[in-house]
Design a protein around this motif. Structure first.
Motif, PDB file in Angstrom:
ATOM      1  N   LEU A  60      29.213  40.602  42.896  1.00 24.77           N
ATOM      2  CA  LEU A  60      30.223  41.337  43.311  1.00 24.77           C
ATOM      3  C   LEU A  60      30.266  42.508  44.114  1.00 24.77           C
ATOM      4  O   LEU A  60      29.559  43.460  43.641  1.00 24.77           O
ATOM      5  CB  LEU A  60      30.790  41.748  41.770  1.00 24.77           C
ATOM      6  CG  LEU A  60      31.551  40.785  40.855  1.00 24.77           C
ATOM      7  CD1 LEU A  60      31.736  41.259  39.602  1.00 24.77           C
ATOM      8  CD2 LEU A  60      32.816  39.859  41.363  1.00 24.77           C
ATOM      9  N   ILE A  62      32.940  44.771  46.285  1.00 27.48           N
ATOM     10  CA  ILE A  62      34.437  44.698  46.428  1.00 27.48           C
ATOM     11  C   ILE A  62      34.957  45.949  47.226  1.00 27.48           C
ATOM     12  O   ILE A  62      34.441  46.956  46.881  1.00 27.48           O
ATOM     13  CB  ILE A  62      35.167  45.047  44.799  1.00 27.48           C
ATOM     14  CG1 ILE A  62      34.478  43.785  43.785  1.00 27.48           C
ATOM     15  CG2 ILE A  62      36.460  44.862  44.812  1.00 27.48           C
ATOM     16  CD1 ILE A  62      34.564  44.235  42.329  1.00 27.48           C
ATOM     17  N   ARG A  74      42.675  46.929  41.141  1.00 24.76           N
ATOM     18  CA  ARG A  74      42.185  45.487  41.561  1.00 24.76           C
ATOM     19  C   ARG A  74      40.657  45.350  41.457  1.00 24.76           C
ATOM     20  O   ARG A  74      40.092  44.448  41.088  1.00 24.76           O
ATOM     21  CB  ARG A  74      42.439  45.202  43.364  1.00 24.76           C
ATOM     22  CG  ARG A  74      42.784  43.966  43.846  1.00 24.76           C
ATOM     23  CD  ARG A  74      43.007  43.815  44.997  1.00 24.76           C
ATOM     24  NE  ARG A  74      44.108  44.715  45.409  1.00 24.76           N
ATOM     25  CZ  ARG A  74      44.085  45.715  46.648  1.00 24.76           C
ATOM     26  NH1 ARG A  74      43.021  46.004  47.131  1.00 24.76           N
ATOM     27  NH2 ARG A  74      45.065  46.530  46.651  1.00 24.76           N
ATOM     28  N   GLU A  78      38.797  42.525  39.040  1.00 27.67           N
ATOM     29  CA  GLU A  78      37.842  41.551  39.403  1.00 27.67           C
ATOM     30  C   GLU A  78      36.693  41.712  38.629  1.00 27.67           C
ATOM     31  O   GLU A  78      36.300  40.561  38.192  1.00 27.67           O
ATOM     32  CB  GLU A  78      37.438  41.758  40.865  1.00 27.67           C
ATOM     33  CG  GLU A  78      38.497  41.215  41.870  1.00 27.67           C
ATOM     34  CD  GLU A  78      37.379  40.922  43.190  1.00 27.67           C
ATOM     35  OE1 GLU A  78      36.090  40.576  43.380  1.00 27.67           O
ATOM     36  OE2 GLU A  78      38.050  41.569  44.464  1.00 27.67           O
TER      37      GLU A  78
END
Ligand code: NAD
Length: 264
Positions: A60, A62, A74, A78
């Protein structure tokens, strides 16, 4: 390598490159088995952060500008989708307009003051609220501060005021979240030459002064800060919250110049 962080998942915010304090803490946690996610500010830094994230097996990665609530939402959406919960967050983010990291603090205009406070202080509160909602088994939140919060340091100016507020926010959030077994701490790091530090006037002089006058007669390394970060994020510090932990080779205890140090 070890297993101190095995089974723990954490988000690291504030990696700009491999000299970032965030990266030092991330590497220390990864070496102990933590599973990591990263956020980065803007695509230019994304290009640097992705390979670093890959090198510790993080999937991940981001984008997140912490000046924007929608970005923070957001990012945590996620993480919730991928992990369901989270165990720790590293917030190693600070910003003030370079123009005001020199000269007199008293000349700081309102805009520059509010922006420095927003990015360097409030963003940790905004992140902590979203993270705490995902810390269903307790957790650890960590931010980065500097001695300029407690005492006047040349050129630190509005950042010193913002870090003082950040340290106070650590204590208030520690009180809010303690009953949920969520701990909130800060590391007050000695000076390290990073991208952010480059913006501070005469930073090389500050480095030299600390090296000569700290009890350990050296500057802190990224590894020093990484190790202390690992401690505060792991269960080794399970009884510690609301703390501002100095990792500065002892500089904060000193009241006068080392009489044996050469003049600089
Ligand atoms: P760095 O430049 O590597 O990291 C600063 C990070 O803040 C960068 O990744 C940058 O992208 C991020 N950032 C700034 N504004 C942002 C925004 N709006 N949204 C998202 N991210 C944003 O420098 P560093 O020295 O590793 O800084 C990390 C933390 O450590 C900062 O809080 C800094 O004040 C603190 N600190 C640094 C020192 C030092 O001497 N380097 C000493 C004590 C504390």
């Amino acid at each position: 390598t070890g297993t101190l962080m095995a089974g723990k998942r954490g988000l690291v915010m504030g990696v700009a490159n491999d000299r970032s304090i965030a990266w030092a803490i991330a590497s220390a946690c990864a070496a102990q088995g933590a599973e990591l996610a990263f956020t980065y500010q803007g695509e230019a830094l994304g290009k640097r952060v992705r390979p670093l994230a890959e090198s510790v097996g993080a999937g991940l990665v981001i984008p997140c500008d912490v000046g924007d609530d929608a970005d923070i939402d957001r990012a945590f959406d996620e993480i919730e989708k991928a992990w369901g919960k989270i165990d720790f967050v590293v917030h190693a983010i600070g910003w003030a307009d370079k123009q005001f990291l020199r000269g007199r603090y008293v000349d700081t205009p309102r805009d520059a003051f509010l922006k420095a406070m927003d990015i360097s202080c409030f963003s940790f509160t905004a992140v902590a609220r979203r993270a705490a909602a995902l810390m269903t088994d307790g957790g650890s939140l960590l931010t980065l501060s500097y001695l300029g919060a407690e005492r006047v340091m040349p050129h630190y100016n509005v950042m010193g005021v913002a870090k003082a507020a950040l340290e106070a926010s650590v204590r208030y959030m520690a009180a809010d979240l303690g009953k949920d077994n969520i701990r909130v701490n800060a590391i007050s790091a000695g000076p390290i030459m990073t991208l952010a530090a480059n913006g501070i006037g005469d930073f090389r002089y500050i480095l030299r002064w600390n090296q000569l006058n700290a009890p350990m007669e050296r500057n802190v390394s990224l590894k020093d800060v990484g190790g202390s970060g690992l401690y505060l994020l792991s269960d080794l510090s399970s009884g510690t919250t609301g703390e501002v932990h100095h990792v500065d080779c002892g500089y904060h205890i000193v009241g006068m110049k080392n009489p044996n140090a050469p003049d600089i």
